[in-house]
Design a protein around this motif. Structure first.
Motif, short mmCIF file in Angstrom:
data_model
loop_
_atom_site.label_atom_id
_atom_site.label_comp_id
_atom_site.label_asym_id
_atom_site.label_seq_id
_atom_site.Cartn_x
_atom_site.Cartn_y
_atom_site.Cartn_z
N PHE A 23 14.78 -38.17 -1.79
CA PHE A 23 14.32 -37.07 -0.95
C PHE A 23 13.98 -35.81 -1.76
CE2 PHE A 23 17.38 -39.59 1.64
CZ PHE A 23 16.42 -40.28 2.36
N LYS A 24 13.92 -35.93 -3.07
CA LYS A 24 13.55 -34.78 -3.90
C LYS A 24 12.06 -34.51 -3.74
CE LYS A 24 14.13 -32.70 -8.43
NZ LYS A 24 14.73 -32.84 -9.77
N ALA A 25 11.73 -33.29 -3.38
CA ALA A 25 10.34 -32.93 -3.12
C ALA A 25 9.67 -32.42 -4.39
CB ALA A 25 10.28 -31.86 -2.03
N VAL A 26 8.59 -33.06 -4.76
CA VAL A 26 7.82 -32.69 -5.94
C VAL A 26 6.35 -32.60 -5.53
CG1 VAL A 26 7.16 -33.32 -8.29
CG2 VAL A 26 9.46 -33.87 -7.45
N ARG A 27 5.68 -31.56 -5.96
CA ARG A 27 4.26 -31.43 -5.64
C ARG A 27 3.48 -32.66 -6.10
NH1 ARG A 27 2.78 -26.02 -8.39
NH2 ARG A 27 0.76 -27.04 -8.55
N ASP A 28 2.66 -33.17 -5.20
CA ASP A 28 1.86 -34.35 -5.52
C ASP A 28 0.54 -34.21 -4.77
OD1 ASP A 28 0.67 -36.79 -5.87
OD2 ASP A 28 2.44 -37.98 -5.35
N GLU A 29 -0.49 -33.78 -5.47
CA GLU A 29 -1.78 -33.50 -4.84
C GLU A 29 -2.44 -34.77 -4.29
OE1 GLU A 29 -2.70 -30.48 -4.43
OE2 GLU A 29 -1.37 -29.41 -5.82
N SER A 30 -1.95 -35.95 -4.70
CA SER A 30 -2.57 -37.20 -4.24
C SER A 30 -2.13 -37.58 -2.84
CB SER A 30 -2.23 -38.34 -5.21
OG SER A 30 -0.84 -38.67 -5.14
N VAL A 72 6.99 -35.19 1.59
CA VAL A 72 7.78 -34.40 2.53
C VAL A 72 8.69 -33.41 1.82
CG1 VAL A 72 9.59 -34.53 4.31
CG2 VAL A 72 7.69 -36.17 4.32
N LEU A 73 8.68 -32.17 2.32
CA LEU A 73 9.66 -31.15 1.92
C LEU A 73 10.59 -30.94 3.11
CD1 LEU A 73 10.84 -28.87 0.21
CD2 LEU A 73 9.03 -27.36 1.06
N HIS A 74 11.88 -31.20 2.87
CA HIS A 74 12.89 -31.07 3.93
C HIS A 74 14.13 -30.42 3.30
CE1 HIS A 74 15.59 -33.20 7.14
NE2 HIS A 74 15.34 -31.94 7.47
N PRO A 75 14.18 -29.08 3.29
CA PRO A 75 15.25 -28.38 2.58
C PRO A 75 16.37 -27.91 3.51
CG PRO A 75 13.47 -26.87 3.02
CD PRO A 75 13.10 -28.17 3.69
N MET A 76 17.43 -27.39 2.90
CA MET A 76 18.57 -26.85 3.65
C MET A 76 19.16 -25.67 2.89
SD MET A 76 20.65 -26.74 6.18
CE MET A 76 20.07 -28.16 7.08
N GLY A 77 19.59 -24.66 3.64
CA GLY A 77 20.25 -23.50 3.05
C GLY A 77 21.19 -22.87 4.05
N THR A 523 8.01 -15.88 -4.63
CA THR A 523 7.43 -17.21 -4.46
C THR A 523 6.60 -17.55 -5.69
OG1 THR A 523 5.39 -16.41 -3.42
CG2 THR A 523 7.21 -16.94 -1.94
N SER A 524 6.28 -18.81 -5.82
CA SER A 524 5.27 -19.26 -6.78
C SER A 524 4.02 -19.55 -5.95
CB SER A 524 5.74 -20.52 -7.50
OG SER A 524 4.63 -21.24 -8.01
N MET A 525 2.91 -18.85 -6.21
CA MET A 525 1.74 -19.00 -5.36
C MET A 525 1.23 -20.43 -5.32
SD MET A 525 -0.21 -17.60 -3.18
CE MET A 525 -0.07 -15.82 -3.33
N ALA A 526 1.28 -21.13 -6.46
CA ALA A 526 0.81 -22.51 -6.48
C ALA A 526 1.64 -23.38 -5.53
CB ALA A 526 0.86 -23.07 -7.89
N ASP A 527 2.97 -23.19 -5.56
CA ASP A 527 3.85 -23.96 -4.68
C ASP A 527 3.66 -23.54 -3.23
OD1 ASP A 527 5.47 -25.75 -6.42
OD2 ASP A 527 6.03 -23.86 -7.36
N ALA A 528 3.51 -22.24 -3.00
CA ALA A 528 3.31 -21.75 -1.63
C ALA A 528 2.01 -22.28 -1.06
CB ALA A 528 3.33 -20.23 -1.60
#
Length: 858
Positions: A23-30, A72-77, A523-528
């Motif tokens: 469930f680790k979310a990593v950017r993947d443009e594909s 999928v990005l599914h975080p918790m805080g 924020t990181s604009m690329a990630d946002a």
């Protein structure tokens, strides 16, 4: 035959997911991205079933989207600042930081056994220095862009705790913790300029198609756009005119007096010169500032002796009163009162024996107002008794529009659009919050801290000792080694701002921080740009107004400051508000405690027997109060840890999803949990039996089972995609029964049970993984592609038609779907019920509705 063991199964698969970082979310443009987020919790230290329901709903969506090929990005805080931590420190002598982080550790331990598909590597708490340091950087950026400012404002002041209270912290006019009577006090406060965005925030609601209509309406009402009339009352003594704003100018001929706020400039001028006025306004300031407090408080007034001229009749003079129910921060802080058509004004006028003039009546009823004001809606037509614009009858809105037009043409007033939304006061006089990063210098004034000095961290101790919270007031005010500093501008001795930020600030941008929680900028604009917006946001209806409104403002402000892309100015594409988890309340029916208060019992302390409910230990009778929101004060809470220990996480997840639609409340019952566990046991046993079947030839029911499998895929998928989780589960129950009763061979049943596991996987992920592995599925089920229904399999080959004879159903026939009507008639006439009714005769008429029904008239 093996046994269903949730404890063993769930631990095994949670370890497998952790090992593979599933469930680790990593950017993947594909891949197409999908961001699902539940409103994060306050770290009270105790997970409850409401949390379980909320997070399970998000987990279903997250797991489903993984299986449909999304990244999928599914975080918790944790929303971790706030008064409860300080209250705990005051009560126990501890420290808010220790209490908070200890509770976070406990809640994480409680959450992880639920098997949620969370990226725990992104977890943060808003009290982390990394987080609130970036919040301080946002504040400085907002300050630079003119989005935050400082001004004097009237606030709720607790004289015992010596702190400002938010409106929701004032209960019956008293501080929620101290119980002291709250006072109105004018202090210098920091504000966000949210009111500048009132119209934009209102207009943009129309584009939020995937938000509940009730939430959009609540926000619309809170923003409160209204068009009214602004004009001035000329003073008889020649002083500055008193400007008023009204949304009901059509009632002007019913004006009884002009009222001003105790904080109006005229009231302050009189206060300085007149001890009697000073005493009165001082008494007014002891009341709260909330609308509820003002509406329910006794109406108090003081006749200033000032008189003003009515704009429509200069010879008609009205008195000017100071009134405790008028707020300075709405409109102009002054009103004209029309008691016949406003209950608050009427109560005031009856108390002080002021005139009551009816301006309009209901059509056909000209009874004068006595003790109940006549308040028609703007769309209701009325007889306009004291009109001045040529209308005898009009709706309220027509009368308002005509009056504004009349005033503008006459030159004594102008139409003005106002909003109810006020600027957001963020200053709080408390320790456990994000410090406001400014410094006060005698020479330079208010100076922003330099970004390289951030974070301005909260001090943990004072002179080597933990801060003492037993002393009332803000500990930062009396902490010289933290408070005293150098001016960032000139280097001279200065003092830090000791106010901290409203905790609503912390939760107004956390969704953006999750996209890059370790970034050295907010924020990181690329990630946002990749992860935003939140595709699906889930949370309680209690946050429908302020949290969501503030988040929408923050997203706009962050875009202006270069921290979010333009497309993220509405941060939540879809919103779902879930219902509560409820439980019966158990109250001892035979005695109370030593203070005469009711004794409430935990569900585990009672038992049902002999047609009643009793305390297990004493046998005393228990009064059962029907389903109510789970509350610690009533002890009607169910500990998820106990449920997981007894039945497993999958049972808890299945139950909270299955019992009712997710937007409605669900009542937790022990019998319901046991029934859910029995069903999951049955599913596992079915899997085990299929595994032990002999490999062999095609079974008798293979084709029918395959058809039912594709129907289940279609129906469950529709349910998940529409948040109809309970409907999906109903289909899964039915599909389980179909598999169990089917005469199909092993291959067909194996395919069916593996499909069942995939369809159950978002709801019961551990059991699904175990079935998948048991049947030889490849890899993890969570990564397996979601099954697709074959449309050809959904076409029904046969159809069952009811047979009605003289309008009453007498039987049914199953025929090929495309069978000609003539052939359907022959089969119907051969049915034994029709043969019996006809008794050798011919029917008068036969009507065949293809695919629907056969009607026989005898």
């Amino acid at each position: 035959m093996s046994r269903y063991s949730p404890a063993e199964i769930e631990a095994r698969w949670q370890e497998a997911w952790a090992k593979t970082e599933t469930f680790k979310a990593v950017r993947d443009e594909s891949k197409p991205k999908y961001y699902v987020l539940e409103m994060f919790p306050y770290p009270s230290g105790k997970l409850h079933m409401g949390h379980v329901r909320n997070y399970t709903m998000g987990d279903v969506i997250a797991r489903y989207k993984i299986s449909t090929g999304h990244n999928v990005l599914h975080p918790m805080g944790f929303d971790a600042f706030g008064m409860p931590a300080e209250n705990a420190a005051m009560a126990s002598g501890g420290h808010p930081k220790d209490w908070t982080y200890s509770n976070i550790d406990t809640m994480v331990e409680q959450m992880k056994p639920l098997g949620l598909s969370l990226d725990w590597s992104r977890m943060f708490a808003t009290c982390d220095e990394d987080y609130y340091g970036q919040q301080q950087a946002l504040f400085l950026d907002f300050l630079e862009k003119g989005l935050v400012y400082r001004k004097n404002a009237v606030v709720n002041w607790d004289p015992v705790d010596m702190t400002v209270l938010a409106n929701e912290q004032v209960e019956n006019g008293r501080g929620w913790r101290s119980g002291a009577l709250v006072e109105r006090r004018e202090l210098t406060q920091w504000f966000f300029k949210i009111s500048d965005y009132s119209d934009e925030l209102l207009t943009a609601l129309d584009g939020l198609d995937n938000w509940p209509a009730k939430v959009r309406l609540m926000q619309e009402n809170w923003i409160g756009k209204s068009r009214g009339l602004e004009f001035g009352f000329e003073r008889v003594d020649g002083g500055e005119p008193i400007t008023v704003y009204t949304t009901r100018p059509d009632t002007l001929m019913g004006a009884s007096f002009v009222g001003i706020s105790p904080d109006h400039p005229i009231a302050k001028e009189l206060e300085a010169a007149n001890p009697e006025v000073a005493a009165f306004v001082s008494e007014c300031r002891k009341g709260g500032t909330t609308e509820e407090a003002i509406e329910t408080a006794e109406k108090l007034g003081y006749d200033t002796g000032i008189r003003v001229k009515h704009p429509l009749n200069p010879e008609w003079e009205l008195p000017v009163w100071i009134a405790n129910f008028i707020l300075m921060d709405y409109g102009t802080g002054a009103i004209f009162a029309c008691p016949a058509h406003d209950q608050r004004d009427l109560d005031f006028c009856r108390k002080y024996d002021l005139p009551v003039v009816d301006t309009f009546f209901a059509i056909g009823d000209e009874t004068p107002v006595e003790n109940t004001a006549f308040v028609p809606g703007k769309e209701e037509k009325v007889k306009w008794q004291n009109h001045f614009a040529g209308l005898d009858e009009a709706t309220g809105q027509e009368a308002i529009d005509v009056t504004i037009d009349f005033a503008e043409k006459a030159g004594w007033g102008k139409g003005v659009t106002n909003f109810r939304l006020r600027d957001w006061g963020l200053s709080r006089q408390r320790y456990w919050g994000c410090p406001i990063p400014v410094v006060h210098c005698e020479d330079c004034g208010v100076v922003p801290e330099k970004k390289e000095n951030l974070p301005i961290a909260l001090p943990y101790d004072e002179d080597g000792k933990a801060i003492d919270f037993s002393v009332p007031g803000n500990p930062l005010d009396r902490h010289p080694s933290w408070r005293d500093c150098s001016c960032p501008n000139c280097g001279a001795p200065a003092k830090r701002e000791t106010d901290t930020m409203d905790t609503f600030v912390d939760s107004s941008w956390y969704f953006a921080r999750f996209t890059a929680p370790k970034a050295d900028t907010p924020t990181s604009m690329a990630d946002a740009e990749y992860w935003m917006n939140v595709d699906q946001y889930i949370g309680g209806i209690e946050h429908a107004i302020l949290h969501l409104l503030y988040s929408r403002f923050f997203a706009r402000a962050m875009h202006i400051c270069g921290h979010l892309p333009e497309s993220a100015q509405e941060p939540f594409d879809a919103l779902f508000t879930q219902g509560m988890v409820t439980h019966a309340i158990y109250k001892n029916a035979e005695r109370t405690d030593e203070n005469g208060r009711a004794i409430y019992l935990y569900p585990a302390e009672v038992e049902e027997r002999d047609g009643g409910t009793f305390v297990k230990e004493t046998g005393e009778k228990v009064e059962v109060i029907p389903s109510a929101k789970m509350s610690k004060s009533k002890n009607n809470v169910v500990d998820p840890v106990d449920i997981i220990t007894a039945f497993g996480a999958d049972t808890a997840r299945w139950f909270v999803l299955s019992d009712s639609p997710p937007e409605r409340d669900v009542e937790w019952t022990a019998s319901g949990a046991e029934a859910a566990y029995k069903h999951l046991t049955r599913v596992w046993n079915l899997c085990d039996k299929i595994g032990e079947m002999d490999d062999g030839a095609k079974g008798q029911g293979d084709d029918e089972l395959l058809r039912e499998t594709h129907k289940a895929i279609r129906d469950v998928t529709l349910g998940v995609e529409s948040f109809g989780f309970n409907a999906s589960i109903a289909k899964l129950y039915a599909f389980t029964n179909t598999i169990a009763k089917s005469k199909a061979g092993k291959a067909a049943k194996r395919e069916a049970i593996m499909t069942l596991a995939q369809l159950m996987s978002p709801m019961t992920p551990h059991l699904a993984e175990d079935i998948w592995a048991h049947q030889g599925g490849e890899g993890l089920i969570v990564n397996a592609p979601w099954p697709k229904a074959d449309e050809a399999m959904l076409v029904e080959a046969n159809v069952t038609l009811p047979i009605q004879i003289n309008g009453k159903r007498r039987g049914e026939i199953t025929v090929a779907k495309d069978l000609p009507k003539e052939e359907v008639e022959k089969l119907a006439l051969a049915h034994e019920a029709v043969v019996r009714e006809l008794d050798g005769a011919q029917p008068k008429k036969m009507i065949v509705v293809p695919g629907r029904i056969v009607n026989v008239v005898v």
